[in-house]
Design a protein around this motif. Structure first.
Motif, PDB file in Angstrom:
ATOM      1  N   HIS A 167      42.848  53.100  50.879  1.00 19.57           N
ATOM      2  CA  HIS A 167      43.626  52.186  49.923  1.00 19.57           C
ATOM      3  C   HIS A 167      44.134  50.723  50.600  1.00 19.57           C
ATOM      4  O   HIS A 167      43.969  49.856  49.971  1.00 19.57           O
ATOM      5  N   TRP A 168      44.466  50.855  51.861  1.00 15.01           N
ATOM      6  CA  TRP A 168      44.663  49.760  52.739  1.00 15.01           C
ATOM      7  C   TRP A 168      43.798  48.499  52.343  1.00 15.01           C
ATOM      8  O   TRP A 168      44.006  47.545  52.165  1.00 15.01           O
ATOM      9  N   ALA A 169      42.546  49.130  52.519  1.00 12.05           N
ATOM     10  CA  ALA A 169      41.203  48.256  52.651  1.00 12.05           C
ATOM     11  C   ALA A 169      41.044  47.861  51.301  1.00 12.05           C
ATOM     12  O   ALA A 169      40.432  46.441  51.204  1.00 12.05           O
ATOM     13  N   ARG A 170      41.583  48.317  50.186  1.00  7.09           N
ATOM     14  CA  ARG A 170      41.275  48.112  48.927  1.00  7.09           C
ATOM     15  C   ARG A 170      41.860  46.441  48.416  1.00  7.09           C
ATOM     16  O   ARG A 170      41.539  45.950  47.884  1.00  7.09           O
ATOM     17  N   LYS A 171      42.810  46.031  49.306  1.00  8.40           N
ATOM     18  CA  LYS A 171      43.415  44.566  48.965  1.00  8.40           C
ATOM     19  C   LYS A 171      42.366  43.654  49.221  1.00  8.40           C
ATOM     20  O   LYS A 171      42.389  42.700  48.344  1.00  8.40           O
ATOM     21  N   PHE A 172      41.370  43.735  49.752  1.00  6.76           N
ATOM     22  CA  PHE A 172      40.231  42.836  49.756  1.00  6.76           C
ATOM     23  C   PHE A 172      39.671  42.836  48.514  1.00  6.76           C
ATOM     24  O   PHE A 172      39.036  41.666  48.091  1.00  6.76           O
ATOM     25  N   GLU A 173      39.218  43.928  47.844  1.00  2.00           N
ATOM     26  CA  GLU A 173      38.666  43.887  46.517  1.00  2.00           C
ATOM     27  C   GLU A 173      39.516  43.390  45.637  1.00  2.00           C
ATOM     28  O   GLU A 173      39.035  42.677  44.656  1.00  2.00           O
ATOM     29  N   LEU A 174      40.893  43.374  45.748  1.00  2.00           N
ATOM     30  CA  LEU A 174      41.902  42.782  44.831  1.00  2.00           C
ATOM     31  C   LEU A 174      41.770  41.393  44.810  1.00  2.00           C
ATOM     32  O   LEU A 174      42.034  40.965  43.714  1.00  2.00           O
ATOM     33  N   TYR A 175      41.254  40.611  45.844  1.00  2.07           N
ATOM     34  CA  TYR A 175      40.996  39.093  45.880  1.00  2.07           C
ATOM     35  C   TYR A 175      40.083  38.840  44.562  1.00  2.07           C
ATOM     36  O   TYR A 175      39.867  38.238  44.032  1.00  2.07           O
ATOM     37  N   ASN A 176      38.717  40.065  44.758  1.00  2.00           N
ATOM     38  CA  ASN A 176      37.912  39.777  43.843  1.00  2.00           C
ATOM     39  C   ASN A 176      38.228  39.759  42.320  1.00  2.00           C
ATOM     40  O   ASN A 176      37.856  39.154  41.486  1.00  2.00           O
ATOM     41  N   LEU A 177      39.074  41.035  42.150  1.00  2.00           N
ATOM     42  CA  LEU A 177      39.599  41.305  40.802  1.00  2.00           C
ATOM     43  C   LEU A 177      40.130  40.123  40.278  1.00  2.00           C
ATOM     44  O   LEU A 177      40.364  39.569  39.166  1.00  2.00           O
ATOM     45  N   LYS A 178      41.414  39.509  41.284  1.00  2.00           N
ATOM     46  CA  LYS A 178      42.151  38.221  40.559  1.00  2.00           C
ATOM     47  C   LYS A 178      41.055  37.295  40.357  1.00  2.00           C
ATOM     48  O   LYS A 178      41.334  36.376  39.395  1.00  2.00           O
ATOM     49  N   ALA A 179      40.242  37.091  41.193  1.00  2.00           N
ATOM     50  CA  ALA A 179      39.272  35.817  40.925  1.00  2.00           C
ATOM     51  C   ALA A 179      38.565  36.103  39.599  1.00  2.00           C
ATOM     52  O   ALA A 179      38.387  34.961  38.874  1.00  2.00           O
ATOM     53  N   LEU A 180      38.092  37.366  39.266  1.00  2.85           N
ATOM     54  CA  LEU A 180      37.364  37.606  38.010  1.00  2.85           C
ATOM     55  C   LEU A 180      38.351  37.478  36.849  1.00  2.85           C
ATOM     56  O   LEU A 180      37.904  36.582  35.882  1.00  2.85           O
ATOM     57  N   ILE A 181      39.562  37.636  36.834  1.00  2.00           N
ATOM     58  CA  ILE A 181      40.610  37.505  35.903  1.00  2.00           C
ATOM     59  C   ILE A 181      40.825  36.124  35.460  1.00  2.00           C
ATOM     60  O   ILE A 181      41.035  35.624  34.446  1.00  2.00           O
ATOM     61  N   ARG A 182      40.947  35.258  36.709  1.00  2.00           N
ATOM     62  CA  ARG A 182      41.280  34.039  36.509  1.00  2.00           C
ATOM     63  C   ARG A 182      40.493  33.229  36.137  1.00  2.00           C
ATOM     64  O   ARG A 182      40.433  32.525  35.239  1.00  2.00           O
ATOM     65  N   GLY A 183      39.152  33.519  36.412  1.00  2.00           N
ATOM     66  CA  GLY A 183      37.846  32.947  35.866  1.00  2.00           C
ATOM     67  C   GLY A 183      37.729  33.283  34.810  1.00  2.00           C
ATOM     68  O   GLY A 183      37.233  32.275  33.896  1.00  2.00           O
ATOM     69  N   LYS A 184      37.767  34.392  34.082  1.00  2.00           N
ATOM     70  CA  LYS A 184      37.464  34.668  32.575  1.00  2.00           C
ATOM     71  C   LYS A 184      38.771  34.181  31.773  1.00  2.00           C
ATOM     72  O   LYS A 184      38.545  33.424  30.793  1.00  2.00           O
ATOM     73  N   ILE A 185      39.959  33.906  32.372  1.00  2.00           N
ATOM     74  CA  ILE A 185      40.999  32.964  31.682  1.00  2.00           C
ATOM     75  C   ILE A 185      40.584  31.729  31.569  1.00  2.00           C
ATOM     76  O   ILE A 185      40.827  30.905  30.465  1.00  2.00           O
TER      77      ILE A 185
ATOM     78  N   GLY B  26      37.605  30.531  31.298  1.00  2.00           N
ATOM     79  CA  GLY B  26      36.466  30.413  30.700  1.00  2.00           C
ATOM     80  C   GLY B  26      35.208  30.038  31.438  1.00  2.00           C
ATOM     81  O   GLY B  26      34.286  29.395  31.062  1.00  2.00           O
ATOM     82  N   LEU B  27      35.163  30.564  32.743  1.00  2.00           N
ATOM     83  CA  LEU B  27      33.846  30.265  33.651  1.00  2.00           C
ATOM     84  C   LEU B  27      32.846  31.094  33.247  1.00  2.00           C
ATOM     85  O   LEU B  27      32.943  32.060  32.551  1.00  2.00           O
ATOM     86  N   SER B  28      31.529  30.505  33.681  1.00  2.00           N
ATOM     87  CA  SER B  28      30.358  31.293  33.347  1.00  2.00           C
ATOM     88  C   SER B  28      30.210  32.283  34.333  1.00  2.00           C
ATOM     89  O   SER B  28      30.945  32.319  35.128  1.00  2.00           O
ATOM     90  N   TYR B  29      29.230  33.189  33.755  1.00  2.00           N
ATOM     91  CA  TYR B  29      28.727  34.383  34.713  1.00  2.00           C
ATOM     92  C   TYR B  29      28.469  33.833  35.988  1.00  2.00           C
ATOM     93  O   TYR B  29      28.837  34.477  36.878  1.00  2.00           O
ATOM     94  N   GLU B  30      27.661  32.890  36.192  1.00  2.00           N
ATOM     95  CA  GLU B  30      27.201  32.483  37.567  1.00  2.00           C
ATOM     96  C   GLU B  30      28.448  31.888  38.220  1.00  2.00           C
ATOM     97  O   GLU B  30      28.560  31.985  39.444  1.00  2.00           O
ATOM     98  N   GLN B  31      29.365  31.161  37.526  1.00  2.00           N
ATOM     99  CA  GLN B  31      30.597  30.735  38.345  1.00  2.00           C
ATOM    100  C   GLN B  31      31.345  31.705  38.861  1.00  2.00           C
ATOM    101  O   GLN B  31      31.920  31.848  40.063  1.00  2.00           O
ATOM    102  N   LEU B  32      31.589  32.811  37.709  1.00  2.00           N
ATOM    103  CA  LEU B  32      32.219  33.969  38.360  1.00  2.00           C
ATOM    104  C   LEU B  32      31.749  34.749  39.485  1.00  2.00           C
ATOM    105  O   LEU B  32      32.331  34.924  40.702  1.00  2.00           O
ATOM    106  N   GLN B  33      30.490  34.994  39.416  1.00  2.00           N
ATOM    107  CA  GLN B  33      29.711  35.782  40.375  1.00  2.00           C
ATOM    108  C   GLN B  33      29.861  35.022  42.007  1.00  2.00           C
ATOM    109  O   GLN B  33      29.808  35.548  42.984  1.00  2.00           O
ATOM    110  N   ASP B  34      29.719  33.617  41.776  1.00  2.00           N
ATOM    111  CA  ASP B  34      29.682  32.713  43.310  1.00  2.00           C
ATOM    112  C   ASP B  34      31.207  33.003  43.804  1.00  2.00           C
ATOM    113  O   ASP B  34      31.361  32.802  44.873  1.00  2.00           O
ATOM    114  N   ASN B  35      32.074  33.396  42.920  1.00  2.00           N
ATOM    115  CA  ASN B  35      33.637  33.441  43.514  1.00  2.00           C
ATOM    116  C   ASN B  35      33.837  34.733  44.127  1.00  2.00           C
ATOM    117  O   ASN B  35      34.869  35.062  44.615  1.00  2.00           O
ATOM    118  N   LEU B  36      32.925  35.839  43.932  1.00  2.00           N
ATOM    119  CA  LEU B  36      33.141  37.106  44.459  1.00  2.00           C
ATOM    120  C   LEU B  36      32.610  37.301  45.857  1.00  2.00           C
ATOM    121  O   LEU B  36      31.534  36.808  46.447  1.00  2.00           O
TER     122      LEU B  36
END
Length: 352
Positions: free
Chosen positions: A90-108, A110-120
């Protein structure tokens, strides 16, 4: 493997790995090393060519940091199962939360699939979310609903409720952070009796480190109400327990909050005047507690977590040096980024 054998193996392994931790004097030497040697030592040789952008360099350094930490985490996890394994994972999951936040912000946004993917970030399967499925969701509620079926389900459930009520990124980000630390506390309380108290001390220090800057920022920078601020804090810190936090969120200034700290923390934060300095000193306090527990705790899983926390701090400082050197920054700026005091002041530092 019996519990006793697991305990002995993990303590021994952690003791051996603690030899990789980096002293301030080693960091001073790194400051003077040729850039080529630094790049080679920390797997950044490919970036030494001229023309590399700062964004590319930052991502490469961060990816190298995560790769090293995840490799060492996998070694520590080998003998573990059950609740002890759950704490470290669970401690290590904080790094995946960066991805989750990037996904949510990107969708808010309106970024494209490719732009979202580049941020992960590329993460190991141990903690990785189903990125492809998440990328293809149409809405934030759909994304969070899918997430509820993963090990991040408890975070997703609360985040979905907040998003439906607030529909804005700040509350969502803050809720994800709060639920992550609440999950860490929950898992630490389920471990064996021998591990519970030292883990509570270590994780409690980590919670204090997060809560105080959050409280100052939410109340006095974002001007949230005392109730809203308290709701966004993680429970059960080591020195900042619920009753004290309730009093502190009702204070009218940052100075009053700092004055209301327990004597131990008030002394550590003396003359602190801004949120950045508060964060640095609270991080220093957590590192001090982690070093003590790594050396003296009888709990193997506590030692393992303490090692990972200290190793992350070390690697962030090292990569700050590497990045600064490659970008040709002034030494004073590199020292600031890597939290390295000038030599004349380092001898008075109390936590090393």
């Amino acid at each position: 493997m019996s519990a006793a054998t697991t305990h002995t193996y993990l303590k021994t392994r952690t003791s051996v790995m603690s030899g990789r931790l980096i002293s301030d004097s080693d960091l001073e030497k790194l400051l003077l090393q040729p850039v080529a040697e630094l790049g080679k030592a920390f797997s950044l040789t490919d970036l030494l060519d001229s023309g590399v952008s700062e964004i590319t360099l930052n991502r490469a350094a961060e990816q190298a940091l995560i790769h090293t930490l995840m490799s060492e985490l996998s070694v520590l996890l080998r003998p573990l199962d059950g609740t002890s394994r759950s704490v470290l994972t669970h401690w290590a999951r904080k790094f995946e939360l960066y991805n989750l936040k990037a996904l949510i912000r990107g969708k808010i946004q309106g970024l494209s699939y490719e732009q979202l993917q580049d941020n992960l970030r590329d993460l190991p399967a141990l903690i990785s979310l189903p990125h492809e499925q998440l990328l293809r969701t149409e809405t934030i509620p759909e994304l969070l609903s899918l997430l509820e079926k993963t090990p991040y389900g408890d975070i997703a459930q609360q985040a979905r409720r907040v998003y439906e009520e607030k529909n804005e990124p700040f509350s969502l980000d803050a809720t994800i952070d709060q639920r992550y630390y609440t999950g860490l506390i929950k898992r630490s309380r389920a471990v064996a009796d021998r591990d519970r108290e030292p883990l509570a001390r270590l994780i409690g220090s980590l919670i204090d480190q997060q809560n105080l800057p959050w409280l100052l920022r939410y109340r006095f920078n974002y001007e949230l109400s005392p109730t809203k601020t308290y709701y966004l804090l993680a429970p059960s810190g080591r020195h900042l327990q619920s009753d004290r936090l309730k009093r502190m969120v009702n204070m009218e200034s940052a100075e009053q909050v700092l004055e209301a700290l327990p004597d131990h923390l008030k002394e550590r934060l003396a003359d602190t005047s801004d949120p950045m300095a508060t964060e640095q000193k609270m991080a220093s306090e957590t590192a001090y507690q982690a070093r003590k527990l790594l050396q003296h705790s009888d709990s193997a899983v506590t030692r393992g977590l303490a090692y990972l926390m200290l190793r992350e701090i070390d690697l962030r400082r090292v990569y700050a040096i590497v990045q600064g050197r490659i970008l040709g920054l002034d030494e004073s700026l590199i020292r600031q980024a890597a939290d390295i005091l000038p030599i004349s002041n380092s001898s008075s530092r109390g936590d090393h």
